[in-house]
Design a protein around this motif. Sequence first.
Motif, PDB file in Angstrom:
ATOM      1  N   GLY A   1      -0.111  -1.489 -12.220  1.00  0.00           N
ATOM      2  CA  GLY A   1      -1.457  -2.255 -11.665  1.00  0.00           C
ATOM      3  C   GLY A   1      -1.976  -1.694 -10.392  1.00  0.00           C
ATOM      4  N   ASN A   2      -0.944  -0.871  -9.700  1.00  0.00           N
ATOM      5  CA  ASN A   2      -1.410  -0.149  -8.460  1.00  0.00           C
ATOM      6  C   ASN A   2      -2.049   1.113  -8.713  1.00  0.00           C
ATOM      7  OD1 ASN A   2      -1.308   0.764  -5.793  1.00  0.00           O
ATOM      8  ND2 ASN A   2       0.475   0.140  -5.534  1.00  0.00           N
ATOM      9  N   PRO A   3      -3.297   1.221  -8.380  1.00  0.00           N
ATOM     10  CA  PRO A   3      -3.778   2.752  -8.488  1.00  0.00           C
ATOM     11  C   PRO A   3      -3.041   3.671  -8.026  1.00  0.00           C
ATOM     12  CG  PRO A   3      -5.574   1.268  -8.021  1.00  0.00           C
ATOM     13  CD  PRO A   3      -4.173   0.580  -7.548  1.00  0.00           C
ATOM     14  N   ASP A   4      -2.108   3.636  -6.770  1.00  0.00           N
ATOM     15  CA  ASP A   4      -1.448   4.590  -6.377  1.00  0.00           C
ATOM     16  C   ASP A   4      -0.383   5.091  -7.169  1.00  0.00           C
ATOM     17  OD1 ASP A   4      -3.040   4.610  -3.955  1.00  0.00           O
ATOM     18  OD2 ASP A   4      -1.618   3.361  -3.037  1.00  0.00           O
TER      19      ASP A   4
ATOM     20  N   GLY B   1     -10.022  -5.601 -15.405  1.00  0.00           N
ATOM     21  CA  GLY B   1     -10.650  -5.170 -14.250  1.00  0.00           C
ATOM     22  C   GLY B   1      -9.805  -4.002 -13.553  1.00  0.00           C
ATOM     23  N   LEU B   2      -8.409  -4.320 -13.403  1.00  0.00           N
ATOM     24  CA  LEU B   2      -7.802  -3.411 -12.683  1.00  0.00           C
ATOM     25  C   LEU B   2      -7.770  -2.049 -13.646  1.00  0.00           C
ATOM     26  CD1 LEU B   2      -4.507  -5.578 -12.321  1.00  0.00           C
ATOM     27  CD2 LEU B   2      -5.693  -4.376 -10.781  1.00  0.00           C
ATOM     28  N   ARG B   3      -7.883  -2.080 -15.103  1.00  0.00           N
ATOM     29  CA  ARG B   3      -7.932  -0.684 -15.636  1.00  0.00           C
ATOM     30  C   ARG B   3      -9.393  -0.228 -15.228  1.00  0.00           C
ATOM     31  NH1 ARG B   3      -4.817  -3.771 -19.302  1.00  0.00           N
ATOM     32  NH2 ARG B   3      -3.160  -2.172 -20.558  1.00  0.00           N
ATOM     33  N   GLU B   4     -10.363  -0.714 -15.123  1.00  0.00           N
ATOM     34  CA  GLU B   4     -11.775  -0.296 -14.974  1.00  0.00           C
ATOM     35  C   GLU B   4     -11.637   0.084 -13.409  1.00  0.00           C
ATOM     36  OE1 GLU B   4     -14.304  -3.650 -17.284  1.00  0.00           O
ATOM     37  OE2 GLU B   4     -13.714  -3.855 -15.235  1.00  0.00           O
ATOM     38  N   ARG B   5     -10.908  -0.336 -12.468  1.00  0.00           N
ATOM     39  CA  ARG B   5     -10.766   0.159 -10.990  1.00  0.00           C
ATOM     40  C   ARG B   5     -10.085   1.429 -11.197  1.00  0.00           C
ATOM     41  NH1 ARG B   5      -6.893  -2.655  -6.657  1.00  0.00           N
ATOM     42  NH2 ARG B   5      -7.218  -0.987  -4.876  1.00  0.00           N
TER      43      ARG B   5
ATOM     44  N   MET C   1       1.959  -4.351  -6.764  1.00  0.00           N
ATOM     45  CA  MET C   1       0.495  -4.873  -6.702  1.00  0.00           C
ATOM     46  C   MET C   1       0.336  -5.541  -5.240  1.00  0.00           C
ATOM     47  SD  MET C   1      -0.162  -6.019 -10.287  1.00  0.00           S
ATOM     48  CE  MET C   1      -2.039  -6.519 -10.146  1.00  0.00           C
ATOM     49  N   GLU C   2      -0.828  -5.640  -4.726  1.00  0.00           N
ATOM     50  CA  GLU C   2      -0.913  -6.451  -3.546  1.00  0.00           C
ATOM     51  C   GLU C   2      -0.322  -8.044  -3.907  1.00  0.00           C
ATOM     52  OE1 GLU C   2      -5.228  -6.473  -2.771  1.00  0.00           O
ATOM     53  OE2 GLU C   2      -5.134  -4.357  -2.234  1.00  0.00           O
ATOM     54  N   GLU C   3      -0.380  -8.482  -4.856  1.00  0.00           N
ATOM     55  CA  GLU C   3       0.174  -9.926  -5.058  1.00  0.00           C
ATOM     56  C   GLU C   3       1.765 -10.014  -5.286  1.00  0.00           C
ATOM     57  OE1 GLU C   3      -3.994  -9.110  -6.707  1.00  0.00           O
ATOM     58  OE2 GLU C   3      -2.092  -8.213  -6.882  1.00  0.00           O
ATOM     59  N   GLN C   4       2.392  -9.031  -5.049  1.00  0.00           N
ATOM     60  CA  GLN C   4       3.648  -8.894  -5.435  1.00  0.00           C
ATOM     61  C   GLN C   4       4.521  -9.918  -4.755  1.00  0.00           C
ATOM     62  OE1 GLN C   4       6.182  -4.954  -5.300  1.00  0.00           O
ATOM     63  NE2 GLN C   4       6.738  -5.968  -3.064  1.00  0.00           N
ATOM     64  N   ILE C   5       5.441 -10.691  -5.475  1.00  0.00           N
ATOM     65  CA  ILE C   5       6.369 -11.882  -5.271  1.00  0.00           C
ATOM     66  C   ILE C   5       7.717 -11.384  -5.262  1.00  0.00           C
ATOM     67  CG2 ILE C   5       6.822 -14.039  -5.315  1.00  0.00           C
ATOM     68  CD1 ILE C   5       4.069 -14.689  -6.677  1.00  0.00           C
TER      69      ILE C   5
END
Length: 247
Positions: free
Chosen positions: A12-15, A45-49, A205-209
């Motif tokens: 999910g991270n575009p990088d 939405g992640l795929r669209e991004r 991802m930014e939400e990583q836990i």
Amino acid sequence: MTELLLIGIGTGNPDHITREGIAAIRAADLILIPRKGAGKSDLAGLRERIIAEATDTPPQIAYFDIPARRAEDGYLKGVDDWHDAIALRWQAAIEEYPAAARVALLIWGDPSLYDSSLRIAARLDPQPKVRVIPGITALQALTAAHGIPVNELGAPFLVTTGRRLRDEGWPPATDTASVMLDGECSFQALEMADYHIWWGAYVGMEEQILVAGPLDRVASRIIETRARARADHGWIMDIYLLKKRGN
């Protein structure tokens, strides 16, 4: 359609997208995006991004709904029928765009590890040429996030599912196991004092836990954190690595 591109997009991270993956997105005439319900709209939405960041002129996008999976006739039969139904959704979406010679799907993680896109693609008629573009797996993202090697020196490790861990117990002759597709925190079925766990949700991802520690000490924290995160986001993807204590 003459070619089907299965593009691994990481977690999910575009990088995470490789240059090969970006080139494949740019080369596609049509990209299929699954919809999994309103609570999981973030996934589309992640795929669209990712598509928007990969190209200035996005290809056509076709959406398809993921059918419900049934389990009345057993797990494997339910999954097999589910794959048949998904293949029909792919086929219908593709047929809406007869001029699209190169069709792509953006595959979470990598198409070869606990993903069934290749099995679904084999059901298409006529059969297109299939090309796989590898991606970063959730296991790679997990070990990178925790800064640990997946295996001990010269030792093997096993990748398995929560269902098998729950139903069959700890795999024999194994000191290290990575567990995927576990919606029930199946590590609770183990003698928890014997294991160390490295758990992660939304890895990369930014939400990583992240949570790590002796399983008997952190299990309740993982269960509570997972439930709260799923309620907050409407979906969760998590993975964990278990090692026998003393190894």
